[in-house]
Design an enzyme around this catalytic site. Structure first.
Site, PDB file in Angstrom:
ATOM      1  N   ASP A  88      -5.707   2.722   9.984  1.00 50.24           N
ATOM      2  CA  ASP A  88      -7.127   2.359  10.029  1.00 50.24           C
ATOM      3  C   ASP A  88      -7.423   1.833  11.439  1.00 50.24           C
ATOM      4  OD1 ASP A  88      -9.688   1.816   8.836  1.00 50.24           O
ATOM      5  OD2 ASP A  88      -9.109  -0.259   8.513  1.00 50.24           O
ATOM      6  N   PHE A 139     -14.236   3.424   2.748  1.00 53.59           N
ATOM      7  CA  PHE A 139     -13.163   2.630   2.151  1.00 53.59           C
ATOM      8  C   PHE A 139     -12.684   3.349   0.898  1.00 53.59           C
ATOM      9  CE2 PHE A 139     -10.952  -0.845   0.116  1.00 53.59           C
ATOM     10  CZ  PHE A 139     -10.346  -1.463   1.198  1.00 53.59           C
ATOM     11  N   VAL A 140     -11.373   3.545   0.816  1.00 53.15           N
ATOM     12  CA  VAL A 140     -10.815   4.324  -0.291  1.00 53.15           C
ATOM     13  C   VAL A 140      -9.801   3.498  -1.079  1.00 53.15           C
ATOM     14  CG1 VAL A 140     -11.192   6.611   0.700  1.00 53.15           C
ATOM     15  CG2 VAL A 140      -9.122   5.339   1.316  1.00 53.15           C
ATOM     16  N   LYS A 148      -7.804   7.313   9.513  1.00 56.55           N
ATOM     17  CA  LYS A 148      -9.241   7.129   9.780  1.00 56.55           C
ATOM     18  C   LYS A 148      -9.412   6.922  11.276  1.00 56.55           C
ATOM     19  CE  LYS A 148     -10.229   3.959   6.247  1.00 56.55           C
ATOM     20  NZ  LYS A 148     -11.078   2.896   5.643  1.00 56.55           N
ATOM     21  N   GLY A 183       0.786  -1.233   0.000  1.00 57.61           N
ATOM     22  CA  GLY A 183       0.000   0.000   0.000  1.00 57.61           C
ATOM     23  C   GLY A 183       0.816   1.280   0.000  1.00 57.61           C
ATOM     24  N   ARG A 190      -4.595   0.308  -7.312  1.00 55.73           N
ATOM     25  CA  ARG A 190      -3.423   0.956  -6.698  1.00 55.73           C
ATOM     26  C   ARG A 190      -2.819   2.025  -7.601  1.00 55.73           C
ATOM     27  NH1 ARG A 190      -1.943  -1.982  -2.145  1.00 55.73           N
ATOM     28  NH2 ARG A 190      -2.129  -4.240  -2.249  1.00 55.73           N
ATOM     29  N   ASP A 219       0.255   3.685   3.947  1.00 59.00           N
ATOM     30  CA  ASP A 219      -0.739   4.466   3.211  1.00 59.00           C
ATOM     31  C   ASP A 219      -1.802   5.032   4.144  1.00 59.00           C
ATOM     32  OD1 ASP A 219      -1.783   1.941   3.772  1.00 59.00           O
ATOM     33  OD2 ASP A 219      -2.301   1.451   1.697  1.00 59.00           O
ATOM     34  N   ASP A 232      -5.600  -0.288  -2.325  1.00 57.22           N
ATOM     35  CA  ASP A 232      -6.257  -1.250  -3.205  1.00 57.22           C
ATOM     36  C   ASP A 232      -7.559  -1.765  -2.627  1.00 57.22           C
ATOM     37  OD1 ASP A 232      -4.921  -2.802  -1.080  1.00 57.22           O
ATOM     38  OD2 ASP A 232      -5.648  -4.533  -2.200  1.00 57.22           O
TER      39      ASP A 232
HETATM   40  P1  IMP Z   1      -4.840  -1.219   9.957  1.00 58.09           P
HETATM   41  O1  IMP Z   1      -6.278  -1.591  10.122  1.00 58.09           O
HETATM   42  O2  IMP Z   1      -4.554   0.148  10.528  1.00 58.09           O
HETATM   43  O3  IMP Z   1      -3.928  -2.269  10.487  1.00 58.09           O
HETATM   44  O4  IMP Z   1      -4.584  -1.108   8.410  1.00 58.09           O
HETATM   45  C1  IMP Z   1      -4.252  -2.254   7.696  1.00 58.09           C
HETATM   46  C2  IMP Z   1      -4.153  -2.011   6.232  1.00 58.09           C
HETATM   47  O5  IMP Z   1      -5.469  -2.035   5.718  1.00 58.09           O
HETATM   48  C3  IMP Z   1      -3.573  -0.700   5.766  1.00 58.09           C
HETATM   49  O6  IMP Z   1      -2.178  -0.738   5.664  1.00 58.09           O
HETATM   50  C4  IMP Z   1      -4.179  -0.583   4.398  1.00 58.09           C
HETATM   51  O7  IMP Z   1      -3.356  -1.233   3.466  1.00 58.09           O
HETATM   52  C5  IMP Z   1      -5.485  -1.326   4.549  1.00 58.09           C
HETATM   53  N1  IMP Z   1      -6.618  -0.390   4.563  1.00 58.09           N
HETATM   54  C6  IMP Z   1      -7.234   0.160   5.623  1.00 58.09           C
HETATM   55  N2  IMP Z   1      -8.223   0.985   5.238  1.00 58.09           N
HETATM   56  C7  IMP Z   1      -8.200   0.960   3.884  1.00 58.09           C
HETATM   57  C8  IMP Z   1      -8.982   1.619   2.862  1.00 58.09           C
HETATM   58  O8  IMP Z   1      -9.890   2.425   3.102  1.00 58.09           O
HETATM   59  N3  IMP Z   1      -8.652   1.312   1.574  1.00 58.09           N
HETATM   60  C9  IMP Z   1      -7.653   0.441   1.233  1.00 58.09           C
HETATM   61  N4  IMP Z   1      -6.907  -0.185   2.146  1.00 58.09           N
HETATM   62  C10 IMP Z   1      -7.189   0.069   3.453  1.00 58.09           C
HETATM   63 MG    MG Z   2      -2.623  -2.452   2.353  1.00 57.47          MG
END
Ligand code: IMP
Ligand code: MG
Length: 184
Positions: free
Chosen positions: A109, A158-159, A137, A50, A171, A106, A165
């Protein structure tokens, strides 16, 4: 029934806003580095896939000696937008002792990826560990973690695009779009 139940929605962050956000993040990183006492060079640790596009743009604003390392993170999702188990591959990361480490992703979340990664990186004796993300987020956070540098806060949508992706698609888009389900 279409092959993909999701389609590209409207642009949420256009390329000019992305570029401005990347410059702001870079300035913050350089400010931190200049304020740091005792030396130690920068190692950028980019979370693939990402962060590929963001990292490429970001490092070109960082006019300091640096190394780039990559780790691979994969969160297996129960459905399109819910993270499941997290697999982290970082066996190729070089020595980090005494270096200022900047973790680049990127998007922040739930925070689980960065939380795990930061814990692993800290065990390698760096001088400092900071986190830079293009998007944040905060409404989705499931563990206690904040980024030191955030390009833009976005709502709980979701983006895709600019490295982000959905099932490895989108991407390559230069702008960041919302992903829409069929009927939305
Ligand atoms: P985490 O939930 O903070 O561990 O994020 C895990 C991964 O989920 C991130 O590195 C992104 O690659 C992916 N991700 C989270 N939210 C989004 C979104 O809105 N679009 C695309 N990928 C996302
Ligand atoms: Mg990712």
């Amino acid at each position: 029934m279409s092959a993909h139940p999701f389609h590209l929605g409207p642009v949420l962050v256009g390329r000019r806003h992305i570029a401005a956000a990347v410059r702001r993040v870079a300035e913050g990183i350089l400010d931190d580095l200049h304020a740091e006492a005792g030396g130690g060079e920068l190692t950028v640790v980019s979370v693939l896939n990402g962060a590929l596009v963001f990292t490429a743009d970001l490092v070109r604003h960082l006019d300091v000696p640096l190394r780039i390392e990559t780790v691979r993170a994969r969160s297996y999702r129960g459905d399109a937008t819910t993270p499941g188990d997290l697999a982290l591959r970082m066996e190729d990361v070089g020595a980090l002792a005494g270096r200022h480490v900047l973790l680049v992703d990127d998007i922040l979340d739930t925070g689980r990826t960065m939380h795990r990664l930061r814990a692993e990186i800290r065990q390698r004796g760096p001088a400092s560990v900071r986190i830079a993300v293009l998007l944040d987020k905060p409404a989705r956070r499931a563990v206690e973690i904040e980024a030191d540098h955030v390009g833009l806060e976005i709502p709980d949508v979701f983006v895709v695009g600019y490295g982000l992706d959905h099932e490895e698609r989108f991407r390559n888009l230069p702008d960041i779009h919302e992903l829409r389900g069929d009927g939305a």
